[in-house]
Design an enzyme around this catalytic site. Structure first.
Site, PDB file in Angstrom:
ATOM      1  N   GLU A 227       0.963  -1.124  -0.055  1.00 45.48           N
ATOM      2  CA  GLU A 227       0.049   0.043  -0.116  1.00 45.48           C
ATOM      3  C   GLU A 227       0.992   1.272  -0.136  1.00 45.48           C
ATOM      4  OE1 GLU A 227      -2.763   0.351   3.284  1.00 45.48           O
ATOM      5  OE2 GLU A 227      -3.727   2.053   2.392  1.00 45.48           O
TER       6      GLU A 227
ATOM      7  N   GLY B  44       3.615   2.802  10.895  1.00 49.70           N
ATOM      8  CA  GLY B  44       3.295   2.087  11.955  1.00 49.70           C
ATOM      9  C   GLY B  44       3.011   0.426  11.716  1.00 49.70           C
ATOM     10  N   ALA B  45       2.330   0.125  10.829  1.00 45.75           N
ATOM     11  CA  ALA B  45       1.680  -1.278  10.531  1.00 45.75           C
ATOM     12  C   ALA B  45       1.000  -1.135   9.310  1.00 45.75           C
ATOM     13  CB  ALA B  45       1.067  -1.537  11.685  1.00 45.75           C
TER      14      ALA B  45
ATOM     15  N   ASN C 283      -2.390  -6.421   5.574  1.00 41.98           N
ATOM     16  CA  ASN C 283      -2.225  -7.167   4.825  1.00 41.98           C
ATOM     17  C   ASN C 283      -3.169  -8.516   5.038  1.00 41.98           C
ATOM     18  OD1 ASN C 283      -0.180  -5.770   3.413  1.00 41.98           O
ATOM     19  ND2 ASN C 283       1.209  -6.925   5.268  1.00 41.98           N
TER      20      ASN C 283
ATOM     21  N   HIS D 295      -6.188  -1.599  15.417  1.00 41.13           N
ATOM     22  CA  HIS D 295      -6.262  -0.755  14.246  1.00 41.13           C
ATOM     23  C   HIS D 295      -6.398  -1.721  13.110  1.00 41.13           C
ATOM     24  CE1 HIS D 295      -6.426   2.821  11.495  1.00 41.13           C
ATOM     25  NE2 HIS D 295      -5.526   1.966  10.843  1.00 41.13           N
ATOM     26  N   GLU D 296      -5.285  -2.516  12.790  1.00 38.96           N
ATOM     27  CA  GLU D 296      -4.784  -3.114  11.955  1.00 38.96           C
ATOM     28  C   GLU D 296      -5.867  -4.724  11.665  1.00 38.96           C
ATOM     29  OE1 GLU D 296      -3.182  -1.944   9.740  1.00 38.96           O
ATOM     30  OE2 GLU D 296      -2.091  -0.516  11.387  1.00 38.96           O
TER      31      GLU D 296
HETATM   32  N1  B3K Z   1      -2.889   1.132   5.487  1.00 38.99           N
HETATM   33  C1  B3K Z   1      -1.714   1.199   6.105  1.00 38.99           C
HETATM   34  C2  B3K Z   1      -0.796   2.564   5.650  1.00 38.99           C
HETATM   35  C3  B3K Z   1      -0.148   2.408   4.568  1.00 38.99           C
HETATM   36  C4  B3K Z   1       0.628   3.633   4.125  1.00 38.99           C
HETATM   37  C5  B3K Z   1       1.133   3.784   2.798  1.00 38.99           C
HETATM   38  N2  B3K Z   1       2.038   4.814   2.603  1.00 38.99           N
HETATM   39  C6  B3K Z   1      -1.634   1.179   7.554  1.00 38.99           C
HETATM   40  C7  B3K Z   1      -2.844   1.629   8.283  1.00 38.99           C
HETATM   41  O1  B3K Z   1      -3.462   2.919   8.081  1.00 38.99           O
HETATM   42  O2  B3K Z   1      -3.571   0.986   9.062  1.00 38.99           O
HETATM   43 ZN    ZN Z   2      -5.291   2.076   8.818  1.00 41.11          ZN
END
Ligand code: B3K
Ligand code: ZN
Length: 861
Positions: free
Chosen positions: A125, A265-266, A269, A301-302
């Site tokens: 991403e 941060g994280a 996937n 969050h993830e």
């Molecule tokens: N979705 C990712 C962030 C990706 C950043 C790319 N530059 C982490 C998050 O917001 O959970």
């Molecule tokens: Zn996010």
């Protein structure tokens, strides 16, 4: 400005076109090699748009082969130019095989497939998959993935990808081959591959419907003892999502990998989160309360992205807030339920008032759904994420918790397995609640910070209270015309004799009047309780009324907010020439004294109530930021408080219970209040002994850092010795050394420049590691206003040096670093000049990345 305009084409939200082809399945085969990894990709494609050529995205790839339905294409049959592979003539349905070669070891941008130490790791991403293979690298192309990974068995015991492992074997020549299948179609930004040797922590989770999910956490060798908190936090998050939103996990396995080399941060996937180890690893001796909080919140969050992001993803990157704003809101609600809801909210409000308001006032201003983007990575912003979360929170405030949950359920039911838009989300909320949200939807398209004016009038004869609200939003760099928004304004009326009333006002006009009958006496009005909207508030209330709110409001956030507003006024008075001693009423000190003498149960809140606003919050009150005025007012107030309440700080410090380290709400509160007292005590000349004792007696990192920060901020002699001891003690532990780098970089004295220089030669410092660079340089530019804004421009030059150096290595991180320079127009003449100069030096460089180019050019134009 750099002359090379190639590939510097901004995209517009309105230009969205559905993909010309779909790719329902993809089979990926990796032969890992740090200098020459071979990637074979076999895809089934289906035409959606008649007559269209197939145009695939690709960057930094060496193309080895292209085959359609098993027939190799000659060079003349495709066009390889710029950053795409175009095949003009393709059937309506076919199999496409593409073989590419990549060099993970050369990938210092940490996008696509890269080396994280000895391990392989991916980050796709937003648009990193195109660095792995040619593909339709856009979030609305969803494919079912099968992935095969081959690597030397001895060095790579773990070869991971998304979904379920379906096969593993070791070949006669010592290679390990592992196959994965992810049954859930996903966009390529959710693809992940990890290969390495790790310590593995395992657990399991039984879902509400009784399915068992295997949980696996992979950490660097020797770090297993630091993984348990994250694993337990994951289980809490999984349970919470079931209870709050009725959402269950869908695969049989959930893996998390922690790495020290990560751009943010994280990453969520599917089934294989990759985390910055900073947000996974914790033990009492190395992690602060703040670290524990962050770990729980980011793990949450993830995990929450599995539904809001993965099961329902974004149609295009302009819709990013659809998943990010919503998921930040969800993680905030989770954190609020796990600990102190008040403190969580205060933290969120601080972030909006500092970074988000600053972004709105900067050349990078954009709505939570941006309209135009050159480099997508530049739009993972505090506006998209955190203002986005505020917008979701307002929806919940307007529709009620129950109505909001129904809207969520409808949204997920309608769009499960799809790539959706922000409008789809609003529509689901609207339909589930039969509530017209057309005016509310403006929050998605309008940028800028709205200024709310609030005043009250009371008629004792008729017992009618009249409240007047007004809204206006100044033009921003990206948008000149602003409309009236629907703003939920929560209020509390504090009447005499402890009587209280709560109301929700919905402001829809530029100016609006709200009347209340049968109000027996003139109340003090608490405006915008719990920060019910992300706006700036200008209220007529007297200083006395603010202090009254700080003492008596029901909502802890409102109490903190009132005292912050009070200080903000006092700072303005001192800047206007008043005497700092004289502007502070005795009542203020009485109140602070009573908090110190009887802090009650919520000690963390008391610590917040006793804190001055930070420089960044105050700066956002001004169009032209009076740097020296704010810093000087803050210093004076800090010394006055420290002197006036000296003995109360000491006795409170002594009375707050100290017990063996535990991470729970009460103990966190105790430590926070003791640290606050220590921070003020440090400003007394005889504080050295106490600071040293606090440091040496600490059995946990929170207390250690409290002693270091107190001695650093008060510029005591002790600081140097303590930091030297700390750096010595932790000199082989990167996570803790990052704290040492941060402490060195935030010293308020000029010494900071020498310290930063020295730290760059520390054996653990590396320009190739974003955590190290952020620990040193972001800490300096974002948390050291005195020296960053040093009148001679030295601070700006240092940041320019770091940005230029970093841009050649990792553009994404460089572009984040540059942020504080962009708003140069908001400073005094000479600082403007100095900031502009360094921006110009960057702009003149011939090799600027798109990331940095977009920001510098917006700032200078
Ligand atoms: N979705 C990712 C962030 C990706 C950043 C790319 N530059 C982490 C998050 O917001 O959970
Ligand atoms: Zn996010």
């Amino acid at each position: 400005m750099a002359t090379d305009q190639q590939n510097r084409q901004a995209k517009s939200r309105h230009d969205y076109q559905p993909p010309a082809f779909l790719i329902p399945t993809i089979d990926l085969h990796f032969e890992l090699d740090s200098a020459a990894t071979i990637v074979s990709s076999v895809m089934q494609l289906r035409r959606q748009t008649a007559g269209a050529a197939l145009k695939l995205d690709g960057q930094h790839l060496k193309l080895l082969q292209v085959l359609i339905d098993n027939k190799q294409l000659s060079d003349a049959q495709y066009d390889l130019s710029g950053e795409s592979l175009t095949i003009p003539d393709v059937p309506d349905a076919f199999e496409l095989k593409i073989v590419t070669q990549i060099a993970p070891v050369e990938n210092t941008a940490l996008e696509g497939l890269y080396m994280a130490g000895n391990s392989y790791c991916t980050q796709c991403e937003a648009e990193g998959f195109r660095r792995i293979s040619y593909f339709l690298d856009r979030p609305d192309v969803l494919s079912e993935y099968r992935v095969t990974i081959k690597a030397a068995a001895a060095s790579y015991p773990y070869l991971l990808s998304n979904g379920n492992k379906i096969a593993e074997h070791i070949t006669a020549d010592g290679s390990r081959i592992v196959q994965w299948h992810d049954p859930f179609p996903k966009p390529c930004y959710l693809f992940a591959l990890v290969a390495g040797d790790y310590d593995l922590l395992e657990d399991n989770f039984i879902t509400a419907s009784g399915r068992e999910v295997a949980l696996q956490l992979f950490v660097d060798k020797g770090q297993a003892h630091r993984g348990d908190f994250a694993l337990q936090a994951l289980k809490r998050a999984m349970r919470w999502d079931e209870q709050r939103f009725n959402l269950e996990y869908d695969l049989d396995i959930y893996m998390v990998v922690a790495t020290d080399f990560f751009n943010m941060g994280a990453m969520e996937n599917k089934g294989l989160n990759v985390f910055n180890s900073k947000y996974v690893l914790a033990e009492t001796a190395t992690a602060t309360d703040r670290d524990y909080f962050n770990i729980e919140s980011i793990i949450g969050h993830e995990y929450f992205h599995n539904w809001t992001g993965n099961r329902v993803t974004c149609q295009d990157w302009f819709q990013l807030s659809l998943k990010e704003g919503l998921t930040v809101f969800r993680d905030q609600e989770f954190s609020a339920d796990m600990g102190s809801a008040t403190l969580c909210r205060i933290d969120a409000v601080k972030l909006i008032r500092t970074a988000q308001f600053a972004e709105d006032a900067s050349p990078m201003a954009h709505p939570i759904r941006p309209e135009s983007v050159l480099e997508m990575n530049n739009f993972y912003t505090v506006t998209v994420y955190d203002k986005g979360a505020e917008v979701i929170r307002m929806l919940q405030t307007i529709l009620g918790k129950e109505g909001f949950a129904q809207g969520m359920a409808l949204y997920l039911k309608r769009h499960d397995g799809q790539a959706a838009t922000c409008d789809d989300f609003i529509r689901a909320m609207q339909d589930a609640n039969r509530y017209d949200l057309s005016q509310f939807a403006l929050w998605y398209s309008q940028s800028g910070t709205t200024q709310l004016t609030a005043s009250q009038q009371y008629d004792a004869a008729t017992q009618v209270l009249t409240l007047t609200l007004g809204q206006s939003t100044a033009a921003t760099a990206d948008q000149s015309v602003k409309k009236a928004l629907l703003i939920p304004v929560r209020i509390e009326l504090l009447l005499s004799g402890n009587e209280k009333q709560s109301h929700l006002l919905l402001l829809t006009e530029y100016d609006q009047v709200f009347s209340f009958n049968n109000i027996s006496n003139e109340p003090v009005v608490v405006w915008l309780e719990h920060f019910s909207a992300p706006v700036k508030l200008q209220q007529q209330s007297s200083d006395d009324a603010l202090l009254h709110i700080a003492a008596f409001a029901t909502d802890g956030v409102a109490r903190w907010d009132a005292i912050q507003q009070f200080w903000s006024r006092k700072v303005a008075e001192v800047i206007a020439g008043k005497n700092a001693q004289h502007v502070l009423p005795p009542k203020l000190f009485q109140m602070m004294q009573s908090w110190l003498r009887d802090p009650g149960d919520d000690k963390a809140l008391i610590a917040e109530l006793l804190s001055l606003p930070d420089f960044e919050t105050l700066a956002e009150q001004y169009e032209q930021i009076p740097v020296d005025g704010i810093l000087s007012a803050l210093e004076q107030f800090r010394q006055i408080i420290a002197d006036r309440l000296q003995s109360d700080f000491v006795s409170c410090y002594q009375q707050v219970p100290v017990s063996a380290y535990q991470y729970d709400e009460a103990s966190v509160g105790n430590r926070r209040l003791r640290a606050l007292c220590l921070g003020y005590i440090a400003f007394q000349h005889n504080s050295q002994q106490l600071l040293q004792a606090h440091y040496h007696q600490a059995d946990n990192m929170s207390d250690t850092i409290a002693a270091l920060m107190a001695s650093q901020q008060a510029q005591t002699d002790t600081f140097k010795a303590l930091l030297a001891d700390f750096s010595q003690r932790w000199n082989s532990d990167v996570l803790v050394m990052d704290k040492a780098f941060g402490l060195a970089a935030t010293q308020p004295s000029e010494q900071v420049f020498t310290s930063i220089e020295e730290m760059q030669s520390h054996p653990l410092f590396s320009w190739k590691n974003p955590n190290r660079v952020r620990a040193l340089f972001s800490a300096f530019s974002m948390r050291n206003p005195r020296q960053f804004h040093s009148a001679d421009g030295k601070g700006y030059q240092l940041l320019q040096y770091a940005v230029a150096k970093m841009d050649a290595i990792n553009p994404q991180v460089a572009a984040r670093l540059i942020t504080p320079l962009l708003s140069w127009r908001r400073y005094d003449e000479s600082r403007q000049q100095a900031m502009r100069n360094v921006l110009q030096v960057l702009a003149d460089s011939s090799s600027l990345s798109n990331d940095v180019f977009e920001k510098v050019s917006r700032s200078l134009s």
